[in-house]
Each structure stands twice: as structure tokens, then as C-alpha cells.
Design a protein around this motif. Structure first.
Motif, short mmCIF file in Angstrom:
data_model
loop_
_atom_site.label_atom_id
_atom_site.label_comp_id
_atom_site.label_asym_id
_atom_site.label_seq_id
_atom_site.Cartn_x
_atom_site.Cartn_y
_atom_site.Cartn_z
N PHE A 134 0.71 -1.23 -0.03
CA PHE A 134 -0.28 0.09 -0.19
C PHE A 134 0.63 1.19 0.13
N GLU A 135 1.82 1.34 0.72
CA GLU A 135 2.66 2.37 0.85
C GLU A 135 3.48 2.62 -0.64
N ALA A 136 3.75 1.52 -1.32
CA ALA A 136 4.42 1.85 -2.54
C ALA A 136 3.49 2.65 -3.57
N ILE A 137 2.28 2.54 -3.60
CA ILE A 137 1.26 3.17 -4.31
C ILE A 137 0.84 4.62 -3.73
N GLY A 138 1.47 4.86 -2.77
CA GLY A 138 1.15 6.42 -2.04
C GLY A 138 -0.08 6.21 -0.95
N SER A 139 -0.57 5.08 -0.58
CA SER A 139 -1.58 4.95 0.12
C SER A 139 -0.91 4.71 1.79
N SER A 140 -1.85 4.64 2.68
CA SER A 140 -1.35 4.25 4.04
C SER A 140 -0.96 2.83 4.55
N PHE A 141 0.07 2.67 4.95
CA PHE A 141 0.82 1.65 5.19
C PHE A 141 -0.30 0.90 6.21
N TRP A 142 -1.08 1.45 7.13
CA TRP A 142 -1.79 1.07 8.13
C TRP A 142 -3.16 0.40 7.41
N LEU A 143 -3.64 1.25 6.44
CA LEU A 143 -4.67 0.64 5.81
C LEU A 143 -4.51 -0.71 5.12
N GLY A 144 -3.39 -1.00 4.51
CA GLY A 144 -3.14 -2.31 4.16
C GLY A 144 -3.22 -3.49 5.20
N VAL A 145 -2.31 -3.04 6.42
CA VAL A 145 -2.32 -4.06 7.65
C VAL A 145 -3.61 -4.11 7.89
N THR A 146 -4.69 -3.19 8.22
CA THR A 146 -5.88 -3.44 8.70
C THR A 146 -7.08 -4.09 7.97
N THR A 147 -6.87 -3.74 6.73
CA THR A 147 -7.41 -4.43 5.59
C THR A 147 -7.33 -6.10 5.77
N MET A 148 -5.90 -6.40 5.61
CA MET A 148 -5.69 -7.83 5.84
C MET A 148 -6.27 -8.46 6.85
N ILE A 149 -5.85 -7.86 8.06
CA ILE A 149 -6.17 -8.33 9.27
C ILE A 149 -7.92 -8.67 9.58
N ALA A 150 -8.63 -7.65 8.87
CA ALA A 150 -10.19 -7.94 8.60
C ALA A 150 -10.29 -9.11 7.97
N LEU A 151 -9.89 -9.43 6.60
CA LEU A 151 -10.25 -10.43 5.80
C LEU A 151 -9.82 -11.72 6.29
N VAL A 152 -8.56 -11.92 6.83
CA VAL A 152 -8.12 -13.01 7.33
C VAL A 152 -8.82 -13.67 8.55
N THR A 153 -9.16 -12.71 9.44
CA THR A 153 -9.81 -13.18 10.57
C THR A 153 -11.17 -13.88 10.22
N LEU A 154 -11.99 -13.44 9.23
CA LEU A 154 -13.30 -14.00 8.99
C LEU A 154 -13.02 -15.29 8.55
N PHE A 155 -11.88 -15.72 7.71
CA PHE A 155 -11.76 -16.95 7.26
C PHE A 155 -11.30 -17.99 8.38
#
Length: 510
Positions: A150-171
Motif C-alpha cells: 500500500f505504501e508503494a502506491i502512495g496509500s496508507s501503510f496501516w490501511l493495508g495492514v488493517t484490511t488484511m487483518i479483517a479479511l483473514v480473521t473472517l476465514f
């Protein structure tokens, strides 16, 4: 359209596909049964099994860590594709035997097999602690990769982390292993295909200035003459380090808990023929486009600080749309590993620590609750680990892989080496962990050789040394255990299964 919004749209679309898989598997899983939720009924066919193993094995390390490592080190790292050929063969040799024992004795964790064979709670507990410990940095790798992407495309580092956490927790908390494995199969096929398409498109289209692989290699060799010579530009991959990394990765490929437990899930022994051929083709040749990407990066973006970002940064130079697809692929790669790791961590804690040391009479409902709660708590610890540790994805992965590799000799003892008993298995792991901790966290590793190499050497000395005096091959339990394996591998499985089932119920309690 803003790149961050494009990534978000891509993640939403892919997540809808994953949720459809989640729903189908959710309906077919008994969420009150440990066997159904964590083992999936032990009926996985060859294609699904090899894809879920391959997808879980590669992870974010494949898409970000491997190009970055090759970009930094050169040819010493490039030969790593060879280890997946060896690993595929070991899946056949070790995997069939692990499946057999899991089928007979209903194992669900690495500690189940080791504890039962060695008739020891000590090795079961040590392996459980090591399995949970090693998953902290390995899960951290995936979260770190999501943030860096996410950081590489100019977005938030933490947005990438929290999105990942939400998706994997569900599964991992609600979906069950079938949801995870089916999704893994799709994701592995998706991101592997993407790397091939992108690598050859960037060369064949001529947009990078290189119109053939030969021209690319000649240019790299001219500009960086040491890059394509062994041990590579950094000089790090000396013969000692190369063989050490090779052993660590191959051993870890068998013993990482989320891969080890996959071997228990096969439908039958013949499945491992497909797994072996599939992995050799899928994993070893899968490195080819990754190496091409790193070579292009070396020529086009020679001064990158965070080498793990080479792939997304290179795509951003030529195709923001493909960079967006890469981020979606990277999430797929990370998800296909981290949800498997989460489930493995919850299973290991529940079976090898809670049931073994806290409440051995815990009901199945309680076990499911403990598993889910422990998964969430241990996931939180992994997040903390990620942001308090320093180093690249490659460096963090080596901590996890070396820890897993320390279980390879005890496993080898249970399957092949009859002399080694509980003392050999337990104390060799402890010796290896001690050396790994000292040379990783306390002092520098001597002569520039990776600390994992010394850990494996120390373990081997203790393991084979103790075994000469222990002579577990004279123990009746050991003799019967190896006899079961040998007969089943020779084709006498049904008869062996019937005999083993009679004594297995009595012996399985340690």
C-alpha cells in the motif's frame, strides 16, 4: 482515477469472490466439530491439496520478498528455485507417511505425531511452543508486505495492514479449513499466472527498452558484472550460507505447522503423486518470472531503499493498472498463507497446550471456543511483533523458517531413524533454539554465516549423539510404529490400518 481507490475497488471485487467461496464452504462445514473445522473431513484431492500447499508456502514472501532478495543479492539467491524441486520430492517421501499416521491415529497437529511416537509430553510441548513462536514473524511478514504494498502506491501503510487483518480473521476464525483451502487454490492460481504474464509482457512489449531476455541478461552483466556471478553482488551467499539456506527452507517446507497439517488432510496416499508433480512445476518454475522482474528492476530502478517494494514500484513506472492488480495479487498471496497460519496456531494451542496441559477433558465445544479466542489473541501478538521487529521480509522469514526446520530431525526420527528417542528429539530442538536465539538476538553470527546454520548443526550433533546411547529402536512401541509405516508404504495399508486401530486408541493418550 486515484490508484488507492483503484486498489480498494480491486480488493472489494476480489473479496466478493472470496466471500462466495467462504459461504459455500461455511455451509459444508460442521463448525461445532474440531475434525470438520480444522481438518476438513480429511478428503482433499490432489489438485486442491497441491494448490493450497503451494499458495500457503509462497505467501507475500514470493511476490515481494523474493524479487527484493534477488535484486539485492544477485545470483546466489537466484538458484533458490532448485530447493522447490527437492521439496516436492520430500512431499512424496515424507507426506505419504505423515498422512498414513494422521489417518490411523487421527493426528491434527505436529505435536500429536511427535508426542505419540516418542511417548513424551516434553517433545509435544516444545514443538507446540516452537510452532506458535515461529508463526509470529511469519504472520508478521504477510502484514508487513501488505503495508509496504500500500505504501508503494502512495496509500496508507496501516490501511493495508488493517484490511488484511479483517479479511483473514473472517476465514480463520469462522470459515474453517475448507473455506481456507478452496480460497487458497484460487488465489495461488491467480497470482502465479499474473507474475508470468507481467514478466514476459514487460520484456516482449519492449516498453522497458529490452526486447528479449538475452538483451536483458547482457545489459545486467555489463552494468553489474558481479550480479550474475556466484555468490552474487552482495557476496552474502557463500557456499556455507547457500547450503544453509537451502537446508532451512527445505526442512521448513515440511515442518511449518500450516503445511504439516495439510498432509493429514489428503483423501488417500495416491494424492501425493499429484502434490509432488504439481509442486515441482508450480513452485520451482514459478520463480522464473520473479527473477525476470528483479533483473528489470536492477536496470530501471537501481537505487531503491526498500528492496521489498521493487515489484510494485516497477509496475508503477509503466502500468498503474497492473500495479493495482499486483496489490490485489499480493493480498491474495498473503491471505492464502496467513489464514492457514492462524488456523494452525489456534489448533496447536488448543490441542498441544490447552488439552495437554490445562484441561484434557475439555468438551469439543470448549475446544472450538478456545481455538477461536487463541487465534485472535495470537494474531494480535503477531501484529505487535511486526512493528517492533526490524529487517526485510527475507530476514524475518529466516527466523520463522529456521524455527520450523528444527522439527525436521525429530520428524525424521519418527518416520525413518529408529535409534532416536524422546531425549534425542527434545534436547536437540532445545539446543538448536538456544543457538538460534544467541546468534540472532544476543551476538552476531560468526564468520558471516547465518545463525540458522549453526542452530541446525548444533541440533544434529545432539540428536545423533544422544541417539547412539538412547537406542529407541529397541523399544516395542518404536518397532511397532515403524513396522506399520513400512507395511503401509509397501501396499499393505488396509491390514496395517486394522491392526493399528486396535492399539492406537490405547496408545494415543500420552
Amino acid at each position: 482515477m486515484d490508484i488507492a481507490l483503484m486498489v480498494l475497488a480491486g480488493l472489494v471485487i476480489s473479496s466478493l469472490v472470496y466471500l462466495s467461496i467462504f459461504y459455500i464452504a461455511y455451509k459444508r462445514t460442521n463448525r461445532k466439530s474440531v475434525e470438520s473445522f480444522y481438518m476438513g473431513g480429511r478428503d482433499f484431492g490432489g489438485v486442491v491439496l497441491f494448490l493450497t500447499i503451494g499458495a500457503s508456502w509462497f505467501s507475500m514472501w514470493f511476490l515481494l520478498g523474493a524479487p527484493g532478495a534477488f535484486y539485492k543479492h544477485g545470483s546466489g539467491f537466484a538458484t533458490f528455485f532448485m530447493l522447490n524441486i527437492v521439496l516436492g520430492l520430500l512431499f512424496y517421501v515424507y507426506g505419504r507417511r505423515m498422512w498414513l499416521l494422521g489417518k490411523v491415529f487421527k493426528y491434527t497437529t505436529p505435536g500429536d505425531l511427535l508426542g505419540h511416537y516418542y511417548q513424551s509430553k516434553s517433545i509435544k510441548t516444545v514443538s507446540a511452543i516452537l510452532n506458535i513462536y515461529l508463526l509470529f514473524p511469519y504472520i508478521g511478514i504477510q502484514l508487513l508486505g501488505a503495508g509496504l504494498a500500500f505504501e508503494a502506491i502512495g496509500s496508507s501503510f496501516w490501511l493495508g495492514v488493517t484490511t488484511m487483518i479483517a479479511l483473514v480473521t473472517l476465514f480463520s476464525v469462522f470459515g474453517g479449513i475448507k473455506a481456507v483451502a478452496w480460497k487458497d487454490a484460487l488465489q495461488g492460481f491467480f497470482y502465479m499466472g499474473f507474475t508470468w504474464i507481467v514478466a514476459f509482457w514487460m520484456v516482449k512489449s519492449g516498453i522497458t527498452g529490452f526486447e528479449s531476455l538475452k538483451e536483458l541478461f547482457v545489459s545486467v552483466d555489463t552494468s553489474y558484472p558481479k550480479f550474475l556471478e556466484f555468490p552474487g553482488e552482495s557476496g552474502y551467499f557463500t557456499p556455507a550460507n547457500w547450503f544453509g539456506y537451502f537446508a532451512i527452507y527445505v526442512f521448513a517446507g515440511i515442518c511449518l505447522p500450516h503445511l504439516w497439517t495439510r498432509f493429514y488432510m489428503a483423501k488417500n496416499m495416491n494424492v501425493f503423486k499429484t502434490v509432488t508433480v504439481g509442486h515441482i512445476a508450480f513452485a520451482s518454475w514459478g520463480f522464473v518470472p520473479i527473477l525476470i522482474i528483479a533483473l528489470l528492476g536492477k536496470m530501471i530502478l537501481p537505487d531503491i531503499e526498500k528492496v521489498d517494494q521493487i515489484f510494485p514500484l516497477l509496475l508503477l513506472e509503466y502500468s498503474p493498472v497492473l500495479a493495482v492488480v499486483l496489490i490485489v495479487c499480493a493480498f491474495a498471496a498473503a491471505m492464502s498463507t496467513i489464514d492457514s497460519q492462524n488456523m494452525a496456531m489456534g489448533t496447536v494451542f488448543t490441542k498441544d497446550i490447552w488439552l495437554s496441559l490445562v484441561d484434557k477433558d475439555s468438551s469439543e465445544r470448549s475446544q472450538m471456543l478456545v481455538g477461536r479466542i487463541s487465534t485472535v489473541i495470537l494474531m494480535a501478538i503477531s501484529v505487535i511483533w511486526t512493528f517492533t521487529s526490524e529487517g526485510s521480509i527475507l530476514k524475518l522469514s529466516m527466523i520463522a523458517f529456521t524455527s520450523a526446520a528444527l522439527l525436521f530431525l525429530p520428524l525424521t526420527g519418527a518416520l525413518f531413524y529408529k535409534k532416536a528417542g524422546s531425549l534425542s528429539a527434545t534436547w536437540s530442538v532445545i539446543a538448536g533454539v538456544f543457538v538460534l536465539v544467541i546468534f540472532t538476538y544476543v551476538t552476531s553470527s560468526p564468520f558471516g554465516v547465518h545463525s540458522g546454520v549453526y542452530a541446525l548443526l548444533a541440533q544434529a550433533l545432539v540428536f545423533f549423539g544422544f541417539a547412539q546411547f538412547e537406542r529407541y529402536d529397541r523399544n516395542k512401541h518404536s518397532v511397532a510404529y515403524h513396522s506399520l509405516i513400512e507395511k503401509a508404504i509397501a501396499g499393505d495399508f488396509d491390514k496395517s490400518l486394522a491392526k493399528a486401530s486396535i492399539s492406537g486408541g490405547q496408545e494415543n493418550e500420552i
